[in-house]
Design a protein around this motif. Structure first.
Motif, PDB file in Angstrom:
ATOM      1  N   ILE A 158     -59.053 -79.630 -65.357  1.00  0.00           N
ATOM      2  CA  ILE A 158     -58.939 -81.074 -65.576  1.00  0.00           C
ATOM      3  C   ILE A 158     -57.479 -81.492 -65.565  1.00  0.00           C
ATOM      4  N   LEU A 159     -56.648 -80.710 -66.243  1.00  0.00           N
ATOM      5  CA  LEU A 159     -55.214 -80.986 -66.239  1.00  0.00           C
ATOM      6  C   LEU A 159     -54.680 -80.945 -64.806  1.00  0.00           C
ATOM      7  N   HIS A 160     -55.116 -79.961 -64.051  1.00  0.00           N
ATOM      8  CA  HIS A 160     -54.686 -79.829 -62.657  1.00  0.00           C
ATOM      9  C   HIS A 160     -55.117 -81.032 -61.834  1.00  0.00           C
ATOM     10  N   MET A 165     -53.939 -86.160 -59.003  1.00  0.00           N
ATOM     11  CA  MET A 165     -54.139 -87.595 -58.847  1.00  0.00           C
ATOM     12  C   MET A 165     -52.819 -88.343 -59.005  1.00  0.00           C
ATOM     13  N   THR A 166     -51.999 -87.875 -59.934  1.00  0.00           N
ATOM     14  CA  THR A 166     -50.675 -88.471 -60.106  1.00  0.00           C
ATOM     15  C   THR A 166     -49.830 -88.216 -58.865  1.00  0.00           C
ATOM     16  N   ASP A 167     -49.902 -86.984 -58.349  1.00  0.00           N
ATOM     17  CA  ASP A 167     -49.198 -86.647 -57.111  1.00  0.00           C
ATOM     18  C   ASP A 167     -49.618 -87.595 -55.985  1.00  0.00           C
ATOM     19  N   GLU A 172     -48.491 -91.651 -52.059  1.00  0.00           N
ATOM     20  CA  GLU A 172     -48.944 -92.861 -51.374  1.00  0.00           C
ATOM     21  C   GLU A 172     -47.868 -93.945 -51.429  1.00  0.00           C
ATOM     22  N   LYS A 173     -47.225 -94.079 -52.587  1.00  0.00           N
ATOM     23  CA  LYS A 173     -46.142 -95.053 -52.705  1.00  0.00           C
ATOM     24  C   LYS A 173     -45.003 -94.708 -51.749  1.00  0.00           C
ATOM     25  N   ARG A 174     -44.681 -93.428 -51.672  1.00  0.00           N
ATOM     26  CA  ARG A 174     -43.613 -92.999 -50.765  1.00  0.00           C
ATOM     27  C   ARG A 174     -43.992 -93.270 -49.310  1.00  0.00           C
ATOM     28  N   ARG A 175     -45.237 -92.978 -48.965  1.00  0.00           N
ATOM     29  CA  ARG A 175     -45.687 -93.184 -47.586  1.00  0.00           C
ATOM     30  C   ARG A 175     -45.591 -94.653 -47.210  1.00  0.00           C
ATOM     31  N   GLN A 176     -45.909 -95.534 -48.163  1.00  0.00           N
ATOM     32  CA  GLN A 176     -45.878 -96.972 -47.915  1.00  0.00           C
ATOM     33  C   GLN A 176     -44.477 -97.555 -48.058  1.00  0.00           C
ATOM     34  N   GLY A 177     -43.538 -96.738 -48.542  1.00  0.00           N
ATOM     35  CA  GLY A 177     -42.181 -97.228 -48.761  1.00  0.00           C
ATOM     36  C   GLY A 177     -42.083 -98.197 -49.922  1.00  0.00           C
ATOM     37  N   ASP A 188     -53.366 -96.421 -64.560  1.00  0.00           N
ATOM     38  CA  ASP A 188     -54.270 -95.563 -63.798  1.00  0.00           C
ATOM     39  C   ASP A 188     -54.514 -94.237 -64.528  1.00  0.00           C
ATOM     40  N   PHE A 189     -53.436 -93.665 -65.089  1.00  0.00           N
ATOM     41  CA  PHE A 189     -53.577 -92.394 -65.786  1.00  0.00           C
ATOM     42  C   PHE A 189     -54.540 -92.531 -66.968  1.00  0.00           C
ATOM     43  N   GLY A 190     -54.461 -93.655 -67.678  1.00  0.00           N
ATOM     44  CA  GLY A 190     -55.377 -93.892 -68.797  1.00  0.00           C
ATOM     45  C   GLY A 190     -56.820 -93.970 -68.333  1.00  0.00           C
TER      46      GLY A 190
END
Length: 206
Positions: A158-160, A165-167, A172-177, A188-190
């Motif tokens: 679950i931790l993994h 999911m965080t990764d 995705e943010k990096r890909r979209q710039g 989202d994490f919550g």
């Protein structure tokens, strides 16, 4: 690094650290300029390399500095009192978010160092990051009551999954710039944690 760095006045040490965080946080490692770091810190480049023998040494020092800063922020008296797996994750995330919100360059540096590109420091960072992940289930959750989990559930997996999911969010943010938004990932994490709690815990603990 040269231990003489720690003999500097605290204010001067912090000036060098803050300047380094700013430059490394706003540039890829290979494009980060030690000339800029020295100028922002108010010292010569020669003196910067007297304390840190090269760019990589400085970067890895900042990595360890950031890791200790975050750990010291999270591991407090209340942390050791928490026995619920998901409550501990939430508490840790909130404490980290509070620290990062007060230090904007720390946020970006932490993200760059935890998700390094293929650069000179990548192998060292990936090795250290993996060691943190591998050991966290043992020392980070040492007081957690794992009896709340269903017998067919693996807390480590679950931790993994939460890390993956965080990764995915970061990549995705990096890909979209687009910039990394701390408030968004916290929300989202919550939601992800609540979802996994319902899937993993015995009914009496929901």
């Amino acid at each position: 690094m040269n231990e003489q760095f720690f003999h500097l006045p605290e204010e001067k040490q912090q000036a060098i650290i803050n300047a380094s965080l700013e430059v490394f946080a706003t540039h890829e490692y290979k494009k980060a300029s030690t000339d800029d770091i020295a100028a922002k810190a108010g010292i010569s480049k020669g003196l910067l390399f007297y304390y840190f023998h090269n760019k990589k040494s400085l970067y890895l020092f900042l990595y360890d500095y950031t890791k200790k800063l975050v750990t010291d922020q999270v591991i407090d008296t209340h942390f050791d009192e928490i026995t619920d797996f998901f409550e501990l994750l939430s508490y840790s995330a909130e404490k980290k978010a509070a620290l990062l919100s007060r230090n904007p360059y720390l946020t970006d540096f932490a993200m760059r160092s935890f998700y390094p590109e293929k650069e000179e420091v990548s192998d060292s960072l990936n090795s250290n990051n993996q060691e943190i992940i591998d050991n966290s289930i043992f020392w980070y959750f040492k007081n957690v009551d794992f009896s709340k989990f269903r017998e067919d559930t693996n807390p480590e997996k679950i931790l993994h999954m939460l890390l993956l999911m965080t990764d995915g969010y970061i990549n995705e943010k990096r890909r979209q710039g687009k910039p990394f938004v701390l408030e968004e990932i916290m929300q989202d994490f919550g939601e992800w944690s609540d979802m996994f709690r319902k899937m993993a815990y015995k009914e009496e603990y929901l």
